[in-house]
Motif scaffolding. Structure first.
Motif, short mmCIF file in Angstrom:
data_model
loop_
_atom_site.label_atom_id
_atom_site.label_comp_id
_atom_site.label_asym_id
_atom_site.label_seq_id
_atom_site.Cartn_x
_atom_site.Cartn_y
_atom_site.Cartn_z
N ASP A 197 0.84 -1.21 0.00
CA ASP A 197 0.00 0.00 0.00
C ASP A 197 0.87 1.26 0.00
O ASP A 197 2.07 1.21 -0.31
CB ASP A 197 -0.98 -0.06 1.19
CG ASP A 197 -2.29 0.65 0.93
OD1 ASP A 197 -2.32 1.90 1.01
OD2 ASP A 197 -3.30 -0.01 0.61
N ASP A 198 0.29 2.37 0.36
CA ASP A 198 0.92 3.69 0.36
C ASP A 198 2.27 3.68 1.09
O ASP A 198 2.43 2.98 2.09
CB ASP A 198 -0.06 4.65 1.08
CG ASP A 198 0.27 6.09 0.85
OD1 ASP A 198 1.28 6.39 0.21
OD2 ASP A 198 -0.53 6.93 1.31
N LYS A 248 -4.01 -0.83 -6.82
CA LYS A 248 -5.05 -0.15 -6.04
C LYS A 248 -4.95 1.33 -6.39
O LYS A 248 -3.95 1.97 -6.08
CB LYS A 248 -4.82 -0.38 -4.55
CG LYS A 248 -5.82 0.31 -3.63
CD LYS A 248 -5.55 -0.09 -2.19
CE LYS A 248 -6.39 0.66 -1.19
NZ LYS A 248 -6.01 0.33 0.21
N ASP A 280 -5.98 4.82 -5.73
CA ASP A 280 -6.58 5.57 -4.62
C ASP A 280 -6.77 7.04 -5.02
O ASP A 280 -6.24 7.51 -6.03
CB ASP A 280 -5.65 5.45 -3.40
CG ASP A 280 -6.37 5.64 -2.08
OD1 ASP A 280 -7.53 6.10 -2.08
OD2 ASP A 280 -5.76 5.35 -1.03
N ASP A 302 -13.05 2.85 4.28
CA ASP A 302 -11.89 2.76 5.17
C ASP A 302 -12.29 2.20 6.53
O ASP A 302 -11.43 1.92 7.37
CB ASP A 302 -11.27 4.16 5.37
CG ASP A 302 -10.28 4.48 4.26
OD1 ASP A 302 -9.94 3.57 3.48
OD2 ASP A 302 -9.84 5.64 4.17
C1 DGJ Z 1 -7.01 5.50 1.82
C2 DGJ Z 1 -7.35 4.08 1.52
O1 DGJ Z 1 -8.73 3.89 1.58
C3 DGJ Z 1 -6.61 3.18 2.48
O2 DGJ Z 1 -6.98 1.85 2.28
C4 DGJ Z 1 -5.15 3.36 2.25
O3 DGJ Z 1 -4.79 2.92 0.97
C5 DGJ Z 1 -4.77 4.82 2.43
N1 DGJ Z 1 -5.59 5.69 1.65
C6 DGJ Z 1 -3.33 5.05 2.08
O4 DGJ Z 1 -2.99 6.37 2.11
#
Ligand code: DGJ
Length: 727
Positions: A365-366, A475, A477, A547
């Motif tokens: 992820d991020d 993913k 975002d 989230d």
């Molecule tokens: C928001 C996403 O919904 C989370 O799952 C995660 O990826 C964060 N951003 C990362 O910054």
């Protein structure tokens, strides 16, 4: 089936269970005569009533006939400035500043198959579709409007789109262009919307239509966490299994408006489309504008069947090849476990713990790129941070793959941090109005995705990353509402196009990615479920639902989401307790039961779990994989409403041949002296006998009519699953 009666200008769209009809009358005004349960062919315009009503003017051709007014008659696509004072579908005006639209029927065309829309998402398919195109014109304004209707008979689905063409010699400004207008000659309906906020998306709200306009909308640049571009109208007494209801979904991920108006004669109009807020599209002579697609399902037998028809159509005719039928991986994502604080070793530890439990995809992820140690920096710098990941993806990905996991990566292409190399080089690429300070959201700015040069740069950088390792999942975002909307690349009289051009830019890049990497699974995400809409689903077969990973809150979020969107679209993960959003603790079993009614994955540090937890996880993953087709492709039945009924929440997946079913349930807060309760199942074959969890013999009619006695639950939020198989 589309039936045309050219003599009487009656156009009828039949689906399996419904009929939709319109008629161009003697003044070539296109009237809407019927939408409801399927009826035989015939001219249904006898339903339309005429009366002289004060303050409702009459078109010129009607002479002194006062019972003919656009203000009282059901319109197929409502106009403005010429006597209909209800919600307009379209507003345009020439250089003289006037704003009238007077559309009259010109002709129609029956086209085999399904139309498509350039640059916009749309339902598709070779089989079972027919298209009707109705052409209208405003002769004085030299404007043409084409109304598109796609009919997918088996799914009771009618899609709509609108194309506006400037046929004149001078520019025209388009101020509003709805995708759908639906008039009813009754107002005694309920309006259902799906609303909330970040981490509480798509809570169902139902209210009787009151006089005046009631609406949900977004002006955030995204379809938003706050209101969903899917709404319903229904009979006052309609429920899951009974009553007439209408669902309308807009295939659009930006600013939208869905408005219902109960007007002066108790009649009602629903319009849905791009939000007119800060929208003004300049059409030069010969140019056309296409409004996004909207899709409608009418169910004469309650909400459940409406939802199932949407689910089937979205799974089979919106999600793209190869993902509409392809099995999706059970994933492990590191976000809630590490946030920005990780290195290669930590990721390998998490992946190493996930692989033996049956997981199939590791998602980084991020935090893997640029100087991204917090949410205040790095966005836009799409190159690997080698301090965290020495040797880059070339070193990391093979390690993950050796464990038997495929590799996925997080990106946020539309965003830029002020503390980034990209911003230092191109500060003008961020949205911002000259002379005004930036409005930040999550400490970041939005890139001007209406600009091709900006998109090309970002896509090029991300493509280099995707080409540097074997990456099978992205993913995508997007973590803020858009503000300061102004594009340095457009003149003043085109700034009203920026919001829409931004979304077209997002769609274009998603489409490019899909074409360049045909097997790549893209999961949409907008700070959770801020862009959970049918437009996004065309490009991203699954979307991170919220989230909020708290299993109890998710019961409501997934319930609301299920009214339009299928289980296979809903990103859902098991996360650690206490939950990051709510602080609540519920058992691993409960978290698993809830998350496996989505695309299923885990988002926690599995290297820190106990042996007992790992055994539970392994069992859950194996169970999910075993019943994958039933859960992901079966018919979905809501058995209770978590917003109305406290003791438990239950839902059910039934295989299309009805030989298998899975009932899932989570009890409510514990109480003493709990009453006895019986759960009645749905969707089974009454004539079949079923084993329940491998035992006994219970007939389908018994399980549906008499039901299944529930155990007395001790403790809060206990899970239960019943697997039924026909003998
Ligand atoms: C928001 C996403 O919904 C989370 O799952 C995660 O990826 C964060 N951003 C990362 O910054």
């Amino acid at each position: 089936m589309i039936v045309l009666d050219p003599q009487n200008n009656v156009f009828t769209l039949h689906t399996k269970h419904t009929t939709y009809q319109m008629k161009a009358d003697q003044y070539r005004v296109l009237l809407h005569s019927y939408y409801g349960p399927r009826v035989r062919d015939g001219d249904l315009s006898y339903l339309i009533q005429y009366a002289d009503r004060g303050a409702s003017p009459n078109p010129n051709e009607a002479g002194h006939r006062r019972d003919y007014s656009l203000d009282t008659l059901p319109q197929e696509y409502s106009t403005c400035g010429v006597g209909d004072y209800r919600l307009p579908s379209i507003e345009f005006g020439p250089e003289d500043g006037s704003c009238l639209a007077d559309l009259r029927y010109v002709n129609c065309q029956l086209v085999p198959g399904k139309y498509s829309l350039e640059g916009l998402p749309a339902f598709w398919g070779d089989q079972g579709w027919e298209t009707l195109v109705i052409r209208m014109e405003d002769a004085a304004a030299k404007m043409a409007v084409e109304l598109y209707y796609g009919v997918l008979e088996e799914r009771d689905l009618i899609t709509r789109a609108v194309r506006v063409i400037n046929q004149g010699e001078a520019p025209v400004r388009l101020y509003r262009c709805a995708s759908l207008c639906l008039d009813f000659q009754r107002g005694d309906l309920d309006f259902i919307t799906f609303d909330g906020c970040h981490a509480q998306e798509r809570n169902l709200h139902r209210t009787p239509l009151r006089h005046g306009v009631q609406s949900v909308e977004s002006v955030r640049g995204t379809s938003s966490h706050h209101h969903n571009p899917f709404v319903m109208l229904c009979d006052r007494e309609a429920n899951e299994d009974y009553g007439l209801c209408y669902g309308a979904a807009l295939l659009y991920s930006g600013n939208f408006l869905a408005a219902a108006e109960r007007a002066h004669l108790e009649h009602n109009r629903l319009i849905m489309g791009i939000n007119p807020y800060h929208f003004c599209w300049k059409l030069e002579p010969g140019e056309a504008f296409t409004a996004p697609e909207a899709a409608m399902v009418c169910s004469p037998s309650g909400f459940g069947e409406m939802s199932r028809q949407f689910h089937r159509a979205i799974r089979e005719n919106l999600i793209h090849d190869p993902f509409q039928g392809k099995r999706r991986p059970v994933l492990i994502n590191n976000w809630e476990a590490t946030e920005f604080t990780f290195d290669a070793r930590k990721l390998v530890d998490i992946a190493g713990a996930a692989a033996p439990l049956g997981m199939e995809l590791f998602v980084m992820d991020d935090g893997w790129f640029g100087k991204r140690d917090s949410d205040q920096s790095g966005l836009g710098d799409w190159f690997v941070n080698e301090e965290k990941l020495p040797g880059g993806l070339g070193a990391l990905v093979p390690k993950i793959k050796e464990m038997g996991l495929s590799f996925g990566i997080w990106v946020e292409p539309e965003m830029i941090s002020e503390d980034s190399e990209l911003y230092r080089a191109h500060p003008d690429w961020a949205f911002g109005v000259p002379g005004r300070p930036h409005t930040r959201g999550r400490s970041q700015l939005t890139l001007d995705f209406s600009r091709k040069d900006v998109r090309d740069h970002i896509y090029g950088a991300i493509k280099t990353v995707l080409d540097s390792g074997e990456i099978s999942y992205v993913k995508w975002d997007m973590n803020r509402s858009i503000s300061d909307v102004w594009s340095a690349a457009l003149p003043a009289d085109r700034q009203g196009e920026v919001f829409h051009r931004y979304i077209l830019g997002v769609y274009e890049m998603l489409d490019q990615m899909r074409q360049d990497y045909p097997g790549l699974l893209i999961e949409g995400c907008t700070g959770g479920g801020g862009r959970f809409d049918a437009g996004m689903l065309y490009y991203t077969p699954q979307i991170w639902c919220s989230d909020n990973t708290d299993a109890v809150d998710r019961l409501g979020i997934q319930y609301g989401t299920s009214f339009c969107y299928p289980v296979s679209a809903m990103g859902a993960h098991v996360s650690a307790v206490p939950n990051a959003q709510t602080g609540r603790r519920v058992s691993m079993e409960t978290r698993g039961v809830v998350a496996m009614s989505g695309t299923f994955g885990y988002e926690m540090d599995l290297s820190q779990t106990t042996q007992e937890e790992r055994e539970i996880i392994q069992t859950q993953v194996a169970f999910f994989k075993e019943h994958y087709d039933l859960i992901q492709k079966g018919d979905y039945y809501r058995l209770t409403d978590p917003f109305q009924y406290g003791p438990y929440t239950a839902w059910e997946h039934v295989s299309p041949d009805k030989r298998e079913a899975l009932v899932s349930l989570v009890s409510g807060p514990a109480r003493s002296s709990e009453p006895f309760r019986i759960l009645r199942l749905k969707g089974l074959d009454p004539a079949l006998d079923y084993q329940v969890n491998g035992e006994g013999c219970w007939s389908g009619d018994l399980l549906m009519e008499a039901g299944w006695p529930l155990p007395l639950f001790r403790d809060d939020y206990q899970p239960m699953q019943l697997y039924l198989s026909a003998i």
